[in-house]
Scaffold this motif. Sequence first.
Motif, PDB file in Angstrom:
ATOM      1  N   MET A   1      31.404  28.273  87.733  1.00  0.00           N
ATOM      2  CA  MET A   1      32.232  29.414  88.106  1.00  0.00           C
ATOM      3  C   MET A   1      33.216  29.001  89.187  1.00  0.00           C
ATOM      4  SD  MET A   1      29.504  32.580  88.144  1.00  0.00           S
ATOM      5  CE  MET A   1      30.730  33.790  87.685  1.00  0.00           C
ATOM      6  N   SER A   2      34.391  29.590  89.146  1.00  0.00           N
ATOM      7  CA  SER A   2      35.397  29.356  90.173  1.00  0.00           C
ATOM      8  C   SER A   2      35.339  30.483  91.200  1.00  0.00           C
ATOM      9  CB  SER A   2      36.789  29.289  89.532  1.00  0.00           C
ATOM     10  OG  SER A   2      36.966  30.380  88.642  1.00  0.00           O
TER      11      SER A   2
ATOM     12  N   ASP B   1      35.792  41.058  89.511  1.00  0.00           N
ATOM     13  CA  ASP B   1      34.434  40.833  89.003  1.00  0.00           C
ATOM     14  C   ASP B   1      34.009  41.868  87.977  1.00  0.00           C
ATOM     15  OD1 ASP B   1      34.350  38.711  90.687  1.00  0.00           O
ATOM     16  OD2 ASP B   1      32.593  39.335  91.817  1.00  0.00           O
TER      17      ASP B   1
ATOM     18  N   HIS C   1      32.372  38.680  84.741  1.00  0.00           N
ATOM     19  CA  HIS C   1      32.048  37.408  85.399  1.00  0.00           C
ATOM     20  C   HIS C   1      32.163  36.229  84.440  1.00  0.00           C
ATOM     21  CE1 HIS C   1      30.320  39.892  88.629  1.00  0.00           C
ATOM     22  NE2 HIS C   1      30.436  38.818  89.374  1.00  0.00           N
ATOM     23  N   ILE C   2      31.860  36.470  83.174  1.00  0.00           N
ATOM     24  CA  ILE C   2      31.949  35.436  82.150  1.00  0.00           C
ATOM     25  C   ILE C   2      32.644  36.032  80.933  1.00  0.00           C
ATOM     26  CG2 ILE C   2      29.905  34.157  82.924  1.00  0.00           C
ATOM     27  CD1 ILE C   2      28.331  35.504  80.657  1.00  0.00           C
TER      28      ILE C   2
ATOM     29  N   SER D   1      26.005  42.267  85.483  1.00  0.00           N
ATOM     30  CA  SER D   1      25.844  41.122  86.377  1.00  0.00           C
ATOM     31  C   SER D   1      24.938  41.543  87.528  1.00  0.00           C
ATOM     32  CB  SER D   1      27.200  40.660  86.918  1.00  0.00           C
ATOM     33  OG  SER D   1      28.058  40.274  85.856  1.00  0.00           O
TER      34      SER D   1
ATOM     35  N   HIS E   1      36.444  34.204  87.967  1.00  0.00           N
ATOM     36  CA  HIS E   1      35.235  33.388  87.863  1.00  0.00           C
ATOM     37  C   HIS E   1      35.099  32.623  86.546  1.00  0.00           C
ATOM     38  CE1 HIS E   1      33.695  34.755  91.636  1.00  0.00           C
ATOM     39  NE2 HIS E   1      33.513  36.002  91.259  1.00  0.00           N
TER      40      HIS E   1
ATOM     41  N   GLY F   1      35.964  29.717  85.611  1.00  0.00           N
ATOM     42  CA  GLY F   1      36.030  28.263  85.682  1.00  0.00           C
ATOM     43  C   GLY F   1      37.418  27.736  85.412  1.00  0.00           C
TER      44      GLY F   1
END
Length: 247
Positions: free
Chosen positions: A6-7, A167, A170-171, A182, A213, A215
């Motif tokens: 995650m970034s 957020d 998140h993915i 999350s 987040h 990446g």
Amino acid sequence: HARIVMSAGGLLVERDGRALLIDAGLGPTTEDSVVGPINSGSMLDVLSSLGRRPEDIEMLAFTHLHLDHTGWAFIPAADGRATKTFPNARYLVAAQEWAPHAHGAKAGLATRPELIDPLAANHIEFEDGEEIFPGVRALVTPGHSPGHTSYVITSATTGQRLIAFGDAFHIAAQLAHTEWSSAPDTEVQAVKKARRRLLDELTQPNTIGFAFHFGDQPFGRVTTNGGRPAWEPIPTTVHAPAPRTFT
């Protein structure tokens, strides 16, 4: 190890020589945590590489007040007191996000308690739909936090929109599975509603998203795959390699 990279950082928005920063990353942190190894702290270096000093930032707008989005908001002065990292910036936070703290509620595990006192005297509040910077409109999308905010940025020349959605996702898999919450989400049902609102916006023509987040795939479009929303990364000009990574 079945983990996801995650970034954690921010988004620099520039218009007519002016500079807005959305979120302030995690701050200088290198540790092994319950969620995995963390190596963070290059935001000021990245801004410098783009020709921006902390003094150049006119506004710092938060998506929410969790620690991985506020890390560089304040730094300790010589006497130990918290001082603004971006001295000339107005710090903006949604009124709905600040409300619990204004009434003395505890910061919670995802918000640094030491952030609240200096921010109390150094913030400006706004409401849903308000334009906080030329071409940047707030979209309050609560659920992950009480007043979690996304930002709709519209180009003055092309009309293309970019939505920074913090957020809320998140993915990328949560685009297709809006029911997947999350761990830090405070109101799961509200998150689902916020995601539906964002998906309606992200699927509009001439619109791309910015994912804090995701990446190495922060910019993308929401398309359809098997009848479900999916993240399609878009070609991006990479100015420099990732400033901090683990091998």
